[in-house]
Motif scaffolding. Structure first.
Motif, PDB file in Angstrom:
ATOM      1  N   ARG A  26      34.259  36.004  34.922  1.00  0.00           N
ATOM      2  CA  ARG A  26      33.232  36.210  35.539  1.00  0.00           C
ATOM      3  C   ARG A  26      32.937  35.813  37.073  1.00  0.00           C
ATOM      4  O   ARG A  26      33.841  34.996  37.411  1.00  0.00           O
ATOM      5  CB  ARG A  26      31.868  35.465  34.803  1.00  0.00           C
ATOM      6  CG  ARG A  26      31.939  33.908  34.790  1.00  0.00           C
ATOM      7  CD  ARG A  26      30.734  33.547  34.077  1.00  0.00           C
ATOM      8  NE  ARG A  26      30.462  34.004  32.546  1.00  0.00           N
ATOM      9  CZ  ARG A  26      29.444  34.336  31.966  1.00  0.00           C
ATOM     10  NH1 ARG A  26      28.404  34.610  32.599  1.00  0.00           N
ATOM     11  NH2 ARG A  26      29.477  34.631  30.564  1.00  0.00           N
ATOM     12  N   GLN A  27      31.970  36.271  37.939  1.00  0.00           N
ATOM     13  CA  GLN A  27      32.039  35.870  39.284  1.00  0.00           C
ATOM     14  C   GLN A  27      30.456  36.155  39.785  1.00  0.00           C
ATOM     15  O   GLN A  27      30.004  37.263  39.419  1.00  0.00           O
ATOM     16  CB  GLN A  27      33.108  36.843  40.024  1.00  0.00           C
ATOM     17  CG  GLN A  27      33.354  36.594  41.442  1.00  0.00           C
ATOM     18  CD  GLN A  27      34.419  37.415  42.093  1.00  0.00           C
ATOM     19  OE1 GLN A  27      33.888  38.057  43.204  1.00  0.00           O
ATOM     20  NE2 GLN A  27      35.444  37.623  41.303  1.00  0.00           N
ATOM     21  N   ARG A  28      30.278  35.138  40.561  1.00  0.00           N
ATOM     22  CA  ARG A  28      28.952  35.619  41.355  1.00  0.00           C
ATOM     23  C   ARG A  28      29.113  36.071  42.826  1.00  0.00           C
ATOM     24  O   ARG A  28      29.827  35.771  43.491  1.00  0.00           O
ATOM     25  CB  ARG A  28      28.215  34.197  41.568  1.00  0.00           C
ATOM     26  CG  ARG A  28      26.949  34.376  42.375  1.00  0.00           C
ATOM     27  CD  ARG A  28      26.268  32.783  42.231  1.00  0.00           C
ATOM     28  NE  ARG A  28      26.037  32.345  40.874  1.00  0.00           N
ATOM     29  CZ  ARG A  28      24.919  32.722  39.971  1.00  0.00           C
ATOM     30  NH1 ARG A  28      24.026  33.799  40.446  1.00  0.00           N
ATOM     31  NH2 ARG A  28      24.751  32.270  38.835  1.00  0.00           N
ATOM     32  N   LEU A  29      28.716  37.127  43.007  1.00  0.00           N
ATOM     33  CA  LEU A  29      28.881  37.962  43.925  1.00  0.00           C
ATOM     34  C   LEU A  29      27.861  37.517  45.180  1.00  0.00           C
ATOM     35  O   LEU A  29      26.967  36.688  45.022  1.00  0.00           O
ATOM     36  CB  LEU A  29      28.369  39.468  43.569  1.00  0.00           C
ATOM     37  CG  LEU A  29      28.983  40.093  42.577  1.00  0.00           C
ATOM     38  CD1 LEU A  29      28.577  41.468  42.522  1.00  0.00           C
ATOM     39  CD2 LEU A  29      30.659  40.052  42.620  1.00  0.00           C
ATOM     40  N   ALA A  30      28.280  37.883  46.433  1.00  0.00           N
ATOM     41  CA  ALA A  30      27.659  37.471  47.635  1.00  0.00           C
ATOM     42  C   ALA A  30      26.150  37.952  47.481  1.00  0.00           C
ATOM     43  O   ALA A  30      25.350  36.941  48.076  1.00  0.00           O
ATOM     44  CB  ALA A  30      28.260  38.084  48.668  1.00  0.00           C
ATOM     45  N   SER A  31      25.811  38.913  46.858  1.00  0.00           N
ATOM     46  CA  SER A  31      24.318  39.240  46.752  1.00  0.00           C
ATOM     47  C   SER A  31      23.828  38.191  45.678  1.00  0.00           C
ATOM     48  O   SER A  31      22.347  38.323  45.544  1.00  0.00           O
ATOM     49  CB  SER A  31      24.360  40.467  45.947  1.00  0.00           C
ATOM     50  OG  SER A  31      24.833  40.738  44.955  1.00  0.00           O
ATOM     51  N   GLY A  32      24.303  37.471  44.979  1.00  0.00           N
ATOM     52  CA  GLY A  32      23.788  36.655  44.134  1.00  0.00           C
ATOM     53  C   GLY A  32      23.952  36.915  42.677  1.00  0.00           C
ATOM     54  O   GLY A  32      23.474  36.422  41.664  1.00  0.00           O
ATOM     55  N   ILE A  33      24.272  38.345  42.356  1.00  0.00           N
ATOM     56  CA  ILE A  33      24.294  38.815  41.279  1.00  0.00           C
ATOM     57  C   ILE A  33      25.603  38.522  40.460  1.00  0.00           C
ATOM     58  O   ILE A  33      26.615  38.220  41.105  1.00  0.00           O
ATOM     59  CB  ILE A  33      24.331  40.388  41.273  1.00  0.00           C
ATOM     60  CG1 ILE A  33      23.153  40.980  41.872  1.00  0.00           C
ATOM     61  CG2 ILE A  33      24.679  41.133  39.908  1.00  0.00           C
ATOM     62  CD1 ILE A  33      22.905  42.406  41.836  1.00  0.00           C
ATOM     63  N   GLU A  34      25.516  38.020  39.295  1.00  0.00           N
ATOM     64  CA  GLU A  34      26.800  37.492  38.396  1.00  0.00           C
ATOM     65  C   GLU A  34      27.425  38.854  37.749  1.00  0.00           C
ATOM     66  O   GLU A  34      26.799  39.606  36.799  1.00  0.00           O
ATOM     67  CB  GLU A  34      26.470  36.518  37.513  1.00  0.00           C
ATOM     68  CG  GLU A  34      27.673  35.861  36.906  1.00  0.00           C
ATOM     69  CD  GLU A  34      27.299  34.726  36.142  1.00  0.00           C
ATOM     70  OE1 GLU A  34      27.054  34.837  34.970  1.00  0.00           O
ATOM     71  OE2 GLU A  34      27.522  33.485  36.520  1.00  0.00           O
ATOM     72  N   LEU A  35      28.653  39.075  38.022  1.00  0.00           N
ATOM     73  CA  LEU A  35      29.331  40.122  37.453  1.00  0.00           C
ATOM     74  C   LEU A  35      30.500  39.487  36.421  1.00  0.00           C
ATOM     75  O   LEU A  35      31.072  38.724  36.622  1.00  0.00           O
ATOM     76  CB  LEU A  35      30.214  40.951  38.477  1.00  0.00           C
ATOM     77  CG  LEU A  35      31.264  42.087  38.061  1.00  0.00           C
ATOM     78  CD1 LEU A  35      30.108  43.140  37.533  1.00  0.00           C
ATOM     79  CD2 LEU A  35      31.931  42.616  39.342  1.00  0.00           C
ATOM     80  N   THR A  36      30.347  39.967  35.069  1.00  0.00           N
ATOM     81  CA  THR A  36      31.002  39.736  34.076  1.00  0.00           C
ATOM     82  C   THR A  36      31.755  40.943  33.266  1.00  0.00           C
ATOM     83  O   THR A  36      31.241  41.760  33.160  1.00  0.00           O
ATOM     84  CB  THR A  36      30.179  38.982  33.047  1.00  0.00           C
ATOM     85  OG1 THR A  36      29.593  37.914  33.625  1.00  0.00           O
ATOM     86  CG2 THR A  36      31.190  38.450  32.061  1.00  0.00           C
ATOM     87  N   TYR A  37      33.039  40.785  33.092  1.00  0.00           N
ATOM     88  CA  TYR A  37      33.847  41.728  32.371  1.00  0.00           C
ATOM     89  C   TYR A  37      34.373  41.175  31.029  1.00  0.00           C
ATOM     90  O   TYR A  37      34.847  39.826  31.091  1.00  0.00           O
ATOM     91  CB  TYR A  37      34.999  42.143  33.102  1.00  0.00           C
ATOM     92  CG  TYR A  37      34.610  43.561  33.853  1.00  0.00           C
ATOM     93  CD1 TYR A  37      34.169  44.609  33.435  1.00  0.00           C
ATOM     94  CD2 TYR A  37      34.105  43.524  35.214  1.00  0.00           C
ATOM     95  CE1 TYR A  37      33.687  45.838  34.339  1.00  0.00           C
ATOM     96  CE2 TYR A  37      33.891  44.499  36.034  1.00  0.00           C
ATOM     97  CZ  TYR A  37      33.728  45.708  35.331  1.00  0.00           C
ATOM     98  OH  TYR A  37      33.187  46.773  36.264  1.00  0.00           O
ATOM     99  N   ARG A  81      36.839  48.537  46.798  1.00  0.00           N
ATOM    100  CA  ARG A  81      36.106  48.166  48.207  1.00  0.00           C
ATOM    101  C   ARG A  81      36.080  46.741  48.279  1.00  0.00           C
ATOM    102  O   ARG A  81      36.979  46.388  49.385  1.00  0.00           O
ATOM    103  CB  ARG A  81      34.775  48.678  48.127  1.00  0.00           C
ATOM    104  CG  ARG A  81      33.778  48.569  49.492  1.00  0.00           C
ATOM    105  CD  ARG A  81      32.296  48.806  49.025  1.00  0.00           C
ATOM    106  NE  ARG A  81      32.049  50.099  48.650  1.00  0.00           N
ATOM    107  CZ  ARG A  81      31.499  51.109  49.397  1.00  0.00           C
ATOM    108  NH1 ARG A  81      31.719  51.277  50.689  1.00  0.00           N
ATOM    109  NH2 ARG A  81      31.513  52.321  48.844  1.00  0.00           N
ATOM    110  N   SER A  82      35.408  45.920  47.726  1.00  0.00           N
ATOM    111  CA  SER A  82      35.310  44.372  48.244  1.00  0.00           C
ATOM    112  C   SER A  82      36.537  43.899  47.416  1.00  0.00           C
ATOM    113  O   SER A  82      37.028  42.698  47.727  1.00  0.00           O
ATOM    114  CB  SER A  82      33.906  43.802  47.635  1.00  0.00           C
ATOM    115  OG  SER A  82      33.801  43.982  46.512  1.00  0.00           O
ATOM    116  N   GLY A  83      37.148  44.654  46.202  1.00  0.00           N
ATOM    117  CA  GLY A  83      38.165  43.962  45.669  1.00  0.00           C
ATOM    118  C   GLY A  83      37.662  43.053  44.463  1.00  0.00           C
ATOM    119  O   GLY A  83      38.429  42.371  43.772  1.00  0.00           O
ATOM    120  N   GLU A  84      36.392  42.798  44.267  1.00  0.00           N
ATOM    121  CA  GLU A  84      35.518  42.089  43.072  1.00  0.00           C
ATOM    122  C   GLU A  84      36.195  42.349  41.799  1.00  0.00           C
ATOM    123  O   GLU A  84      36.589  41.648  40.946  1.00  0.00           O
ATOM    124  CB  GLU A  84      34.158  41.997  43.245  1.00  0.00           C
ATOM    125  CG  GLU A  84      33.673  41.110  44.503  1.00  0.00           C
ATOM    126  CD  GLU A  84      32.199  41.557  45.059  1.00  0.00           C
ATOM    127  OE1 GLU A  84      31.902  42.582  44.608  1.00  0.00           O
ATOM    128  OE2 GLU A  84      31.588  40.549  46.054  1.00  0.00           O
TER     129      GLU A  84
END
Length: 237
Positions: free
Chosen positions: A154-165, A186-189
């Protein structure tokens, strides 16, 4: 290169040339490839196979450049910069052609597993897995009900949204060679999360590949996380 690898490369070159010939005359194909029209006719019609050196040039050089140009004609951006690549990710024959070209031009080591993210990366992942005779594994943003153990990143994006796989733990084994692929970087996230999943599984990354790179931020970010080759078929600035 052993005999089997040489034969596979020669057949891949013929497939590339046949695909390019669908929209070109032999004279036009000769201009694109720099090869004599008579030789191209014999290759396309199956009368003779190109030599190993010429086949490598077709697949790794001419094929890469021409497919990149074809890809660029199929991709569009809206006013907010969002990418529409549906004409690519829904075209499995095109992706099947991309796989050997990417493998040859970027010199990826043969993986045991191709790892991607659901959902748009799956068709490219399937093409790459088929080319390498590898398994396909894809991480999802939600857990599958019947699976008990997951590798989670998981990672918290710059937008504040948390992305989890999430990837089922049994999809990767320690020591397996993993090629990370996706349709877009694009961003590599997303790639960072997939690389983290591979690291948690103690797998060895053989490369990171995307059909489309938007800018260099994403590829630079991925390259900072692995010593393996990182590349895209085409890059939009």
């Amino acid at each position: 290169m052993n005999r089997a690898e040489k034969a596979a490369l020669q057949l891949q070159a013929v497939t590339v040339l046949r695909t390019l010939k669908e929209t070109r005359t032999y004279e036009q194909l000769a201009e694109v490839t720099g090869l004599p029209a008579g030789d191209l006719n014999r290759y396309v019609n199956g009368h003779v196979l190109p030599g190993a050196e010429r086949a490598q040039e077709v697949v790794g050089g001419i094929g890469h450049e021409t497919l990149a140009e074809e890809l660029e004609t199929r991709v569009s951006f809206d006013d907010e910069g969002y990418v529409d690549n549906s004409a690519v990710v829904f075209d499995q024959p095109f992706l099947d052609l991309v796989a050997p070209v990417a493998a040859e031009s970027l010199s990826f080591e043969t993986p045991d597993v191709v790892l991607t993210a659901a959902t748009d990366g799956i068709t490219l992942g399937a093409a790459m897995a088929s080319h390498f005779d590898a398994r396909l594994a894809y991480a999802k943003k939600s857990k599958e009900t019947a699976v008990e153990e997951f590798i989670e990143s998981r990672q918290r994006l710059a937008s504040g949204i948390e992305l989890t796989y999430y990837l089922p733990a049994g999809a990767l084994d320690a020591g397996e060679r993993v090629l990370v692929v996706d349709d877009l970087i694009r961003s590599g996230e997303t790639q960072e999360l997939l690389l983290d999943i591979a690291a948690q599984a103690d797998a060895d990354v053989t490369g990171v590949f995307a059909l489309i790179a938007v800018g260099e931020e994403g590829t630079d970010r991925a390259a900072a996380m692995t010593d393996a080759p990182v590349g895209a078929l085409t890059t939009f600035e």
